[in-house]
Each structure stands twice: as C-alpha cells, then as structure tokens.
Enzyme design. Sequence first.
Site, PDB file in Angstrom:
ATOM      1  N   ASP A  15       0.864  -1.191   0.000  1.00 42.79           N
ATOM      2  CA  ASP A  15       0.000   0.000   0.000  1.00 42.79           C
ATOM      3  C   ASP A  15       0.897   1.237   0.000  1.00 42.79           C
ATOM      4  OD1 ASP A  15      -2.172   1.640   0.133  1.00 42.79           O
ATOM      5  OD2 ASP A  15      -2.732   1.142   2.186  1.00 42.79           O
TER       6      ASP A  15
ATOM      7  N   ASP B 112      -2.812   2.446  -6.137  1.00 40.47           N
ATOM      8  CA  ASP B 112      -1.801   2.529  -5.078  1.00 40.47           C
ATOM      9  C   ASP B 112      -1.727   1.323  -4.152  1.00 40.47           C
ATOM     10  OD1 ASP B 112      -4.249   3.034  -3.975  1.00 40.47           O
ATOM     11  OD2 ASP B 112      -3.605   4.714  -2.735  1.00 40.47           O
ATOM     12  N   GLU B 113      -2.444   0.246  -4.448  1.00 38.44           N
ATOM     13  CA  GLU B 113      -2.313  -0.934  -3.588  1.00 38.44           C
ATOM     14  C   GLU B 113      -2.604  -2.208  -4.369  1.00 38.44           C
ATOM     15  OE1 GLU B 113      -5.240  -1.650  -0.504  1.00 38.44           O
ATOM     16  OE2 GLU B 113      -6.554  -0.124  -1.349  1.00 38.44           O
TER      17      GLU B 113
END
Length: 365
Positions: free
Chosen positions: A15, A109-110
């Site tokens: 993350d 983003d993860e």
Amino acid sequence: MESDLAVIRKIIHVDMDAFYASVEQRDNPDLRGKPVAVGGSSKRGVVAAASYEARAFGVRSAMPSVTAQRQCPDLIFVKPRFEAYKAVSQQIRDIFARHTDLIQPLSLDEAYLDVTHDKQGIGSAVQVAKAIRAAIREETGLTASAGVSYNKFIAKLASDQNKPDGMCVILPDQGADFVASLPVRRFHGVGPRTAEKMAKLGVNSGADLAQKDEAWLAQHFGSWGGYLFWAARGVDHRPVNANAVRKSIGAESTYSEDKRSETELRAALDEIVDIVWDRIDRHQVQGRTLVLKARYSDFRTVTRSRTTGQLIADRRAVAQLGHVLLNQILPAEMGVRLLGLTLYGLVDQNNAAIDGTPQGRFTFD
C-alpha cells in the site's frame, strides 16, 4: 497432488503511503513537509487524498474541501494529475512483476501479491517485501508500506499496522491473536454503519467476533456471516486473483440534516460525483449503467437507474447522467438523509469485459 487449501501461501499486501499527495510533494519540493490536499478547493470540492501533514489535522479523503480547510487553515490544495499517478502506478506494477505474476491490484496505489513461488527464487516473503519496498523508494522516490502474512485478509490488516513507510509480518501461529487484538472497524469491508451495528450487538473487537458462532453471524449479517466467522479466526482461503475486478464502483453519503431543496441536493450530488469519478479513474474502468440511490427521512429507499448505449467514460458523463436521475426524485419534500451513486456494467479501459470476481501456511525466512 496437494489441494490448493493445503498450501501455505506467502501473501504480501503493498500500500503506497498517501499516494497522490506524495507524488505531488515529490514533484514540487515547495510542498514537502506541508499539509497538502489533492482535490478542489471550491465549496463543492472534495479531498481526493491528503498528505500525512494534513492528516495530523484530521483531513481525510472524501472530506468536503470546506471542512478540510476549516480543520487545517494552512492546507494547500493541488489539482489532481491522474496521468502522473497512473504512470507511477505502472512503474510500481513493473517492480511487482519482477517477483510474481500473481498480482491483484485494488487501485493505483495498492495490490495483493502471491509470492509463494517467487520468480527470483528468494524463498522468503519478508525478503521479497523488503526488496519491493527498496525498489519503489529507489525508482520512484516514494515510500510504501507492506503487510506480509499467510492470507489476504491478514496481509491487508498488517500493511496498515506500521504506516507510513513500515512493514508488519504476521506468522501463521500469530494470525488469530493478531485479529483478536484489533477493533472490528479495522476490518476491510466493515464501514461506519456496520461497525455501529456490531457495537450495538456487543461486538467491538476481533476477540468479540470470535465468540460468536456462524449461525448467529448469519442471522445478523446474512451471507457475509460465514466470511466474518472465519476471518475472526485468522482464516481466509481466497487466492490472489490476477483477473479479479469489481462489479461496481460507487459512493454514498449520509447527512446529519435532511436535504430538501434542489440546490442542496444538486450540490450534494456533485460532491458524490467527485468521489465516484476518482474511484472510477483509479481503477481505470468504464461502465454502462448508473444508479442513483436516495433514502428519505422516513428511511424509505428508492433507486433510479439508466443504462446507456455507449460507455460512460468521463466525469462529465457521470455528472450529467447523475443529475438526470436526480430529476426523477425531485421535488424531495420529505427530505433526503442519504444519497449515493454507483456505476455498474464495468469494463476496463481496453473494453475487455469484467467478470466481477469478488475479492469479497509457509516459511518466511
């Protein structure tokens, strides 16, 4: 041949830390160390992301910009640059691919990674996670946090444990105790309303949840009860699915005071459109069906939907269709306490059909 469930998996959840805001601070040195919000500063603006300096003042994503500025008077607003974020996301995805092909992105983003059989033969999930975080820092100038464990549920919880720029490892014999120690509001999928319902039922922690049998959980939480029963015991057999995607993307807001006037409702809808479009863009999808949800002051809920002949591919189209659907419930003389908007019939940006697969045991060193 061993069954899939007999295999002790090595799962990493990566993350990025305050991703949008961190990209802006990286690219503009004048923003470093200062409270930054990515989003619009107008009365109808919404915070898409906040730097850790801004979060210290209580600024959070999806917060109305006027509220954020009230909580942090020195807050600096920056317009989002989604192309820049997508480019960095691709860099990060390339780093993941050096170690495994089993990558399940959740957003820009993860992502989950299954490194049970890592490409480089490192053999240790901890060392793979360290290598990935180091490469991200060196090649993008950004930091990432990681959770390393034996299943997706715990890996995701662990990645949030030592943020920012941290790593948490939960071994198989630690899983149940780790889950028991956490408040249920930390569980992925448990939103504010579900947490409130659980609190009323006397369930505040993973330990409380583990005291409930499967029948009781099914009674109160339906089909989700079985998942909660096993999650509370640190068990999650879901594989990392490189083809897993969402059936829908949406957002809704509940208001402390009912909204009645057309002006109020249109302003509220514009805020929801900003949130929904941010999520649509982050997942790089398009859709054909938009659904408006409204709950009145007497808790009666209505929906209005429209399926288009062509893909809904930009924020303007979402907003226009959303307001067309809103027209169908105006005037709202009874007052609206909840408003939501959801896009269905998703396809990726290359128009490949999405299947809607839900997201819904090893030696580390």
